[in-house]
Write an enzyme that holds these catalytic residues in place. Structure first.
Site, short mmCIF file in Angstrom:
data_model
loop_
_atom_site.label_atom_id
_atom_site.label_comp_id
_atom_site.label_asym_id
_atom_site.label_seq_id
_atom_site.Cartn_x
_atom_site.Cartn_y
_atom_site.Cartn_z
N HIS A 26 -0.24 11.90 -9.91
CA HIS A 26 -0.23 10.47 -9.58
C HIS A 26 1.21 10.08 -9.28
O HIS A 26 2.14 10.57 -9.95
CB HIS A 26 -0.68 9.61 -10.77
CG HIS A 26 -2.16 9.42 -10.89
ND1 HIS A 26 -2.80 9.31 -12.10
CD2 HIS A 26 -3.12 9.25 -9.95
CE1 HIS A 26 -4.09 9.11 -11.91
NE2 HIS A 26 -4.31 9.07 -10.61
N CYS A 40 0.65 4.60 -17.55
CA CYS A 40 -0.79 4.85 -17.40
C CYS A 40 -1.63 3.88 -18.22
O CYS A 40 -2.75 3.56 -17.85
CB CYS A 40 -1.15 6.25 -17.88
SG CYS A 40 -0.35 7.54 -17.00
C1 LIG Z 1 0.04 7.61 -14.60
N1 LIG Z 1 -1.29 7.34 -14.66
C2 LIG Z 1 -1.85 6.06 -14.62
C3 LIG Z 1 -1.86 8.42 -14.88
N2 LIG Z 1 -1.28 9.40 -14.63
N3 LIG Z 1 -3.03 8.33 -15.43
C4 LIG Z 1 -3.43 9.20 -16.39
C5 LIG Z 1 -4.76 9.70 -16.03
C6 LIG Z 1 -5.18 10.79 -16.92
C7 LIG Z 1 -6.56 11.26 -16.67
N4 LIG Z 1 -6.89 12.28 -17.62
C8 LIG Z 1 -6.73 11.79 -15.26
O1 LIG Z 1 -6.40 12.94 -15.02
O2 LIG Z 1 -7.21 11.07 -14.39
#
Ligand SMILES: CN(C)C(=N)NCCC[C@H](N)C(=O)O
Length: 308
Positions: A187, A287
């Site tokens: 991300h 996040c």
């Molecule tokens: C930085 N942000 C918002 C993120 N990186 N989000 C975390 C998401 C984690 C989740 N297990 C996934 O892999 O979607």
């Protein structure tokens, strides 16, 4: 290594401005599937500890004068704690996410429904995205530029839909795509921090880990932000870039030491947070935090109409 110098590198005045955040408690947080390289379902999660750490983050925001609203967590959605992925809210327009992986698909409607609750008054609910779009995980606003990550999650079609449905052109906002190339930084907000939009200080500041981006994206970042803080592998690998900034305070992992020093040199106040349990799902401070940005034009009109 994060680039630092001994002397403060700025004379810019950092000033905190009050923000509105949406957060989701990690009541059902767990790591039961692996959709990013940080997740290991065989490693146990202490949900009570995750909740306690999350409460500290929420209280830390509130102690700095920020408004925090909370969305009800849903059983069976262990990643719902990562509120930043739930959508994007710019100029009072709220578009809910469309997730890449089926494990998170039901989060989009859940976040969308929140925009129909009394706490969301003043935000226009646009519904869910049709194209793949993981909210502020990949979309970071800095002034009149929306930095838009792609490569692992949010697609170019998702960017186009965001531009259209949030009426970015009408709001005078330019969307700038940035390609991510390292699966650990899947991300945009794992690889880049927005620190100051320049509205008060006159200086826009970001930090990023260059190796997370394609050569073309690195070139774009150098052009847009020649004075950026460059964060090294060590701090990036503790998800140190996954921060929330209010223009003065930068809330970040307490493990990102060099980055915290670099922030001080640029006039910011780093506020270290321990989110070791939530880190197990591949996320950190940012996040857990969706920023809700009201429609400034509507707010001004309301103020002007209010009899004194
Ligand atoms: C930085 N942000 C918002 C993120 N990186 N989000 C975390 C998401 C984690 C989740 N297990 C996934 O892999 O979607």
């Amino acid at each position: 290594m994060t680039q630092t110098t001994a002397q403060p590198q700025t004379t810019a005045q950092r000033i905190a401005t009050p923000r509105h955040y949406l957060m989701c408690p990690p009541t059902y947080f767990d790591v039961v599937y692996a959709i990013n390289p940080w997740m290991d379902p065989s490693s146990p999660v202490d949900t009570a500890k995750a909740l306690a750490q999350w409460e500290v983050l929420r209280a830390t925001y509130e102690a700095r004068g920020h408004r925090v609203d909370v969305i009800e967590p849903e059983p069976g959605l262990p990643d719902m704690v990562y509120a930043a992925n739930g959508g994007i809210v710019v100029g009072g327009r709220a578009l809910a996410a469309r997730f890449t992986y089926p494990e998170r698909a039901a989060e989009g409607p859940a976040y969308d429904r929140w925009f129909d609750t009394p706490a969301a008054q003043g935000y226009r609910r646009l519904g869910e995205a049709v194209e793949t779009m993981e909210g502020e995980g990949d979309l970071l606003l800095i002034g009149k530029v929306l930095l838009a990550g792609t490569g692992f999650r949010t697609t170019p079609a998702g960017h186009a839909e965001v531009a259209e449905r949030l009426e970015l052109a009408e709001q005078g906002i330019e969307l700038v795509p940035l390609e991510l190339v390292d699966p650990r930084y899947y991300h945009l907000d794992t690889a880049l921090s927005v620190l100051d939009d320049g509205a008060v200080s006159g200086e826009t500041v970001v930090a990023y880990h260059p190796e997370a981006f394609s050569p073309a994206a690195q070139e774009t970042l150098r052009r847009l932000f020649p004075d950026a803080i460059l964060v090294g592998a060590e701090d990036a690998a503790v998800l140190g870039l996954n921060v929330v900034s209010d223009g003065l305070h930068v809330f970040l992992s307490e493990r990102a030491r060099d980055y915290a020093d670099a922030l001080k040199e640029r006039g910011f106040v780093p506020v270290g947070i321990d989110l070791s349990e939530i880190f197990k799902g591949g996320g950190s401070v940012k996040c857990c935090t969706l920023e809700l940005r009201p429609d400034a034009a509507a707010a001004t009109a309301t103020t002007e109409e209010t009899p004194r």
